[in-house]
Design an enzyme around this catalytic site. Structure first.
Site, PDB file in Angstrom:
ATOM      1  N   HIS A  22      41.380  36.765  35.927  1.00 11.27           N
ATOM      2  CA  HIS A  22      40.907  36.466  37.286  1.00 11.27           C
ATOM      3  C   HIS A  22      41.607  35.184  37.747  1.00 11.27           C
ATOM      4  O   HIS A  22      41.950  34.336  36.915  1.00 11.27           O
ATOM      5  CB  HIS A  22      39.396  36.257  37.191  1.00 11.27           C
ATOM      6  CG  HIS A  22      38.674  36.080  38.488  1.00 11.27           C
ATOM      7  ND1 HIS A  22      38.635  34.888  39.159  1.00 11.27           N
ATOM      8  CD2 HIS A  22      37.937  36.958  39.225  1.00 11.27           C
ATOM      9  CE1 HIS A  22      37.899  35.031  40.257  1.00 11.27           C
ATOM     10  NE2 HIS A  22      37.466  36.276  40.322  1.00 11.27           N
TER      11      HIS A  22
ATOM     12  N   ASP B 108      36.649  33.314  29.259  1.00 11.76           N
ATOM     13  CA  ASP B 108      36.022  33.539  30.564  1.00 11.76           C
ATOM     14  C   ASP B 108      35.060  34.704  30.389  1.00 11.76           C
ATOM     15  O   ASP B 108      35.473  35.860  30.306  1.00 11.76           O
ATOM     16  CB  ASP B 108      37.116  33.852  31.591  1.00 11.76           C
ATOM     17  CG  ASP B 108      36.557  34.406  32.895  1.00 11.76           C
ATOM     18  OD1 ASP B 108      35.332  34.593  32.992  1.00 11.76           O
ATOM     19  OD2 ASP B 108      37.362  34.661  33.814  1.00 11.76           O
TER      20      ASP B 108
ATOM     21  N   GLN C   5      32.483  38.460  33.032  1.00 13.48           N
ATOM     22  CA  GLN C   5      32.164  39.897  32.928  1.00 13.48           C
ATOM     23  C   GLN C   5      31.759  40.260  31.500  1.00 13.48           C
ATOM     24  O   GLN C   5      31.626  41.438  31.174  1.00 13.48           O
ATOM     25  CB  GLN C   5      33.363  40.751  33.361  1.00 13.48           C
ATOM     26  CG  GLN C   5      33.850  40.494  34.772  1.00 13.48           C
ATOM     27  CD  GLN C   5      32.840  40.886  35.847  1.00 13.48           C
ATOM     28  OE1 GLN C   5      31.900  41.651  35.587  1.00 13.48           O
ATOM     29  NE2 GLN C   5      33.005  40.355  37.037  1.00 13.48           N
TER      30      GLN C   5
ATOM     31  N   LYS D 279      26.241  36.946  38.161  1.00 10.18           N
ATOM     32  CA  LYS D 279      26.717  38.248  37.685  1.00 10.18           C
ATOM     33  C   LYS D 279      25.770  38.834  36.633  1.00 10.18           C
ATOM     34  O   LYS D 279      25.994  39.922  36.127  1.00 10.18           O
ATOM     35  CB  LYS D 279      28.127  38.115  37.129  1.00 10.18           C
ATOM     36  CG  LYS D 279      29.118  37.696  38.223  1.00 10.18           C
ATOM     37  CD  LYS D 279      30.530  37.865  37.811  1.00 10.18           C
ATOM     38  CE  LYS D 279      31.479  37.076  38.691  1.00 10.18           C
ATOM     39  NZ  LYS D 279      31.818  37.766  39.941  1.00 10.18           N
TER      40      LYS D 279
ATOM     41  N   CYS E 263      40.589  39.300  43.241  1.00  6.77           N
ATOM     42  CA  CYS E 263      40.962  37.961  42.743  1.00  6.77           C
ATOM     43  C   CYS E 263      41.782  38.071  41.468  1.00  6.77           C
ATOM     44  O   CYS E 263      41.611  37.282  40.529  1.00  6.77           O
ATOM     45  CB  CYS E 263      39.740  37.081  42.506  1.00  6.77           C
ATOM     46  SG  CYS E 263      38.879  36.677  44.002  1.00  6.77           S
TER      47      CYS E 263
HETATM   48  C1  LIG Z   1      36.443  37.847  35.135  1.00  8.93           C
HETATM   49  C2  LIG Z   1      35.975  36.816  36.130  1.00  8.93           C
HETATM   50  N1  LIG Z   1      36.239  35.542  35.913  1.00  8.93           N
HETATM   51  C3  LIG Z   1      35.828  34.582  36.743  1.00  8.93           C
HETATM   52  C4  LIG Z   1      35.130  34.875  37.894  1.00  8.93           C
HETATM   53  C5  LIG Z   1      34.721  33.778  38.786  1.00  8.93           C
HETATM   54  O1  LIG Z   1      33.329  33.695  38.828  1.00  8.93           O
HETATM   55  P1  LIG Z   1      32.609  32.744  39.882  1.00  8.93           P
HETATM   56  O2  LIG Z   1      33.193  33.086  41.236  1.00  8.93           O
HETATM   57  O3  LIG Z   1      31.170  33.112  39.766  1.00  8.93           O
HETATM   58  O4  LIG Z   1      32.893  31.346  39.484  1.00  8.93           O
HETATM   59  C6  LIG Z   1      34.855  36.221  38.181  1.00  8.93           C
HETATM   60  C7  LIG Z   1      34.187  36.596  39.436  1.00  8.93           C
HETATM   61  O5  LIG Z   1      34.418  37.663  39.967  1.00  8.93           O
HETATM   62  C8  LIG Z   1      35.272  37.205  37.273  1.00  8.93           C
HETATM   63  O6  LIG Z   1      34.990  38.482  37.482  1.00  8.93           O
END
Ligand SMILES: Cc1ncc(COP(=O)(O)O)c(C=O)c1O
Length: 414
Positions: free
Chosen positions: A131, A208, A211, A234, A372
């Site tokens: 992401h 990270d 997910q 999430k 993203c």
């Molecule tokens: C795999 C992954 N990493 C990071 C993020 C970023 O999360 P946040 O916007 O809640 O900080 C997301 C959000 O869609 C994501 O799906």
């Protein structure tokens, strides 16, 4: 074809759905079918009620007051830290830092650990399915430090090529930043194996888990990573709250990030001494309602059982994949060996934005775009996909509704 696939009764989904008031509403005159859980999840009544109770009976600032309400709010805030610790199997509450979300947690590591430890000529290793929030903070760090970001490629299924990943690990690799599961393709990375490989090369690892936490049982001690980041929203908690897990020794050695109240022990104009963990990284008044709501959400998930949720979502992902492949011209992007309940797809001759707009008229919420994760879209030579992502309250009937909706999309474009 679909009739022969029997539903695995892992969860009492009908009961669970009653816990989520928004699922009962109509959208554009149709029953809402919410399949955008990878973007954010809906909230159970238990979370909504907990936040209302906080503001109705407990609201006060934390850590600073001697009065009754401040004690109650502080106790709830710190009890939430224990809930998070248990949920991800951390060793100690000191290892749980509350942040705004995954993005802020990754930036914290890049800007404190990264600035203190990454030097010119060093390397940061990520994977091709990250992401943007697990790409850009490392690019910024590398630009500042004269370091290089390396990217482990994926195959056509969206699986990271582990041999290439291993080959990219050298004695210059300082930190490895890997997603637990991809929000764009659904790929679940073999993170434990990748962490071990990174450690063999002497690198530190941040996972990270945005997910990961909603879909998989997490044991950070078993994984062995130095850092693990996730977002509350999430996993059925409010927005604006997330967690950075860090091993105590490494967090302890890191310089603080933001300066302000609560992160200090003493301040004079000449010198400031910093607070102990985890407060050193929690400057300013925190998102108290978010922290308390997060604990309520994790308690809710635990009351159902993350293993049962994972099994239910796996069943939905398999079922929906089979049904979607019945749709003429539909191609699934991301067919990794191990997948979270995220299905990205394209439909021949139809832009994903049009798919999303027509489905919306049917009350069906999916996400369309680059999710993203623009680099992985480029890898597959597509600008965007449609993405259906399933949560604990989704059903096979909703997957069927998606398939019917897509057939309508095709009729419109025929
Ligand atoms: C795999 C992954 N990493 C990071 C993020 C970023 O999360 P946040 O916007 O809640 O900080 C997301 C959000 O869609 C994501 O799906």
């Amino acid at each position: 074809m679909s009739a022969v696939i029997r539903e695995q009764d892992t969860l009492d989904v009908a009961r669970i759905r009653r816990d989520f008031p928004i699922l009962g509403r109509k959208v554009r005159g149709k029953q809402l079918v919410y399949l955008d859980n990878a973007a954010t999840t809906q909230k159970p009544q238990a979370v909504i009620d907990r936040i209302v109770r906080y503001y109705t009976e407990e609201n006060s600032n934390v850590h600073r007051g001697v009065h009754y309400l401040s004690e109650v709010a502080t106790a709830a805030y710190e009890a939430a830290r224990t809930t998070v610790k248990k949920f991800i199997h951390a060793r100690d509450e000191k290892e749980i830092v509350f942040t705004r979300g995954t993005t802020e947690a990754i930036n914290l590591v890049a800007q404190t650990w990264g600035r203190a430890n990454v030097e010119p000529g060093d390397e940061v290793l990520i994977t091709a399915i990250e992401h943007h929030s697990n790409i850009v903070p490392w690019q910024m760090l590398c630009a500042e430090k004269g370091a290089t970001m390396r990217v482990a490629p994926v195959n056509d299924a969206g699986d990271v090529l582990l041999d290439e990943f291993r080959a990219l690990l050298t004695d210059r690799t300082k930190i490895v930043a890997i997603g637990h599961a991809s929000n764009a393709l659904g790929t679940i990375n073999p993170v434990k194996q990748m962490i071990a490989m990174a450690h063999d090369a002497g690198a530190v690892v941040i996972v990270d888990g945005a997910q990961g936490v909603p879909h998989l049982p997490i044991d950070v001690q078993d994984l062995g990573c130095e850092f693990y980041a996730f977002s509350g929203h999430k996993v059925y908690a409010p927005t604006g709250i997330g967690v950075l897990y860090g091993k105590e020794a490494i967090l302890d050695a890191m310089p603080p990030w933001q300066g302000g109240g609560d992160m200090i022990l003493s301040v004079t104009f000449e010198k400031t001494t910093y607070n102990a963990l985890p407060y050193k990284f929690e400057a300013g008044t925190p998102n108290i309602e978010g922290v308390i709501g997060l604990a309520a959400a994790l308690d809710y998930v635990s009351s159902i059982g993350i293993e049962a949720i994972a099994a239910h979502e796996h069943d939905l992902e398999r079922y929906a994949t089979r049904r979607l492949l019945e749709v003429e011209g539909l191609k699934i992007i991301g067919t990794a060996k191990s997948k979270a309940s995220v299905i990205s797809f394209t439909l021949e001759g139809v832009h994903p934005h049009d798919i999303g707009t027509i489905l919306d008229q049917e009350g069906i919420a999916i996400r369309t775009g680059h999710h993203c994760a623009q680099p992985i879209m480029m890898r597959f030579n597509i600008p965007a996909t449609g993405r259906a992502s399933f949560g604990l309250y989704n059903t096979r009937e909703e997957a069927d509704a998606l398939v019917s909706g897509l057939k309508k999309v095709i009729e419109v474009f025929r």
